[in-house]
Design an enzyme around this catalytic site. Sequence first.
Site, PDB file in Angstrom:
ATOM      1  N   HIS A 256      21.417  48.062  51.043  1.00  0.00           N
ATOM      2  CA  HIS A 256      20.292  47.033  49.972  1.00  0.00           C
ATOM      3  C   HIS A 256      19.759  45.619  50.096  1.00  0.00           C
ATOM      4  CE1 HIS A 256      23.623  43.638  49.875  1.00  0.00           C
ATOM      5  NE2 HIS A 256      24.370  44.040  50.752  1.00  0.00           N
TER       6      HIS A 256
ATOM      7  N   CYS B 146      27.641  35.692  51.174  1.00  0.00           N
ATOM      8  CA  CYS B 146      29.151  35.453  51.364  1.00  0.00           C
ATOM      9  C   CYS B 146      30.473  34.237  50.776  1.00  0.00           C
ATOM     10  CB  CYS B 146      29.700  36.275  53.181  1.00  0.00           C
ATOM     11  SG  CYS B 146      28.241  37.795  52.679  1.00  0.00           S
TER      12      CYS B 146
ATOM     13  N   ASN C 232      20.886  35.673  58.404  1.00  0.00           N
ATOM     14  CA  ASN C 232      20.836  35.981  56.838  1.00  0.00           C
ATOM     15  C   ASN C 232      20.832  34.575  56.642  1.00  0.00           C
ATOM     16  OD1 ASN C 232      23.435  35.127  58.442  1.00  0.00           O
ATOM     17  ND2 ASN C 232      24.351  35.218  56.060  1.00  0.00           N
TER      18      ASN C 232
ATOM     19  N   THR D 142      29.770  45.853  56.829  1.00  0.00           N
ATOM     20  CA  THR D 142      30.604  44.832  57.229  1.00  0.00           C
ATOM     21  C   THR D 142      31.663  46.514  57.629  1.00  0.00           C
ATOM     22  OG1 THR D 142      30.151  43.500  55.778  1.00  0.00           O
ATOM     23  CG2 THR D 142      32.678  43.850  56.236  1.00  0.00           C
TER      24      THR D 142
END
Length: 360
Positions: A185, A304, A138, A69
């Site tokens: 991650h 998210c 994603n 981000t």
Amino acid sequence: MTYLDYQATTPLAPEALAAMLPWLERQHANPHSTHREGRAARAAVEVARDQVAAAMPAGGTLSFTSGATEALNWAIKGVEGPIVTLATEHAAVLDTVAATGRAVTILPVGHDGLVDLDAARAAIVPGVGLVAAMLVNNEIGVIQPIAALADLAHAVGALFLCDAVQGYGRVPIPEQCDIVAISAHKIHGPKGIGALWTRAGVQPAPLLHGGGQETAGRSGTLSPALCAGFGVAAGLMSDRGIEDAAHVEALWVAATARLGPEWRINGSVEARYRGNLNISHERLDVARLMSDLRDVAFSAGSACASGSGRTSHVLRAIGLGEAEARGSIRLGFGRYTGVTELTAAIDSIVEAAARQRIAA
């Protein structure tokens, strides 16, 4: 618990944890200090930098960040001019381009989730400063034609930013990219660290001001532990690439074989990373499904946006209606997923969905 949410985050590789522990337990020096212990910490950071950069295009500079981000914010806010991006991008891109206040063109995608290159060609015109697109989506795993988009950007003098968070280590990053954002991650590394790679001669204006510790202009003290974990995780993605890809393909084949005709795969099946299975079922109550299957961890959409009450903007962008989008789930699997545990989880999901139909 069967963990099927690899797009949200991946399990930490034991090797990455082992690399981090010494820097957490006893080697606590600041890598920006000039004494002996500081230099040792700096050396560990540079080893990790080389490990992570190995999967990037040749040349360029890799700067560690707090995550993807930050890297995406840095790239977008640090490059001037109008922006062209895709409707299915991550919120870290879409929200950031909106926040810049600059002219933004959002390209639509087809039912398969792929951008129309003719539409892209019409939108990417002289004066555009930045074109941004995700390598692997994603939410639906679709692989965009990044090289072609980058060529269109370069033809008009624009830079090309690739969000490679989901694709790094799994799908080759095209050489045409000018800026690339990644996250540890998502590749079995630790949370709290990512990186921005920039081609030689490309240097976005700094996002964070302070000590300027990173060569490309990022300020902030680096964590040798996080860097070491990231580096080892990146090395494993390279060393185990063929093995991991074969395992993911076997998992995909096993998973899709358990689904009946009432299940629809969202997005392209061909242009896709096979570790992402986004599926929808007519009139499926996903909240109830999750409640019934507490021993299976999966997602109702992008992590998210969880809890927002909104349906996925990605699923809406590929043409799903509200009911179809709300009846979709995302199953993510990879290196540490067993075929037997995956098929058992799929069977449980199919059976729970069937019980919902009977009850209705």
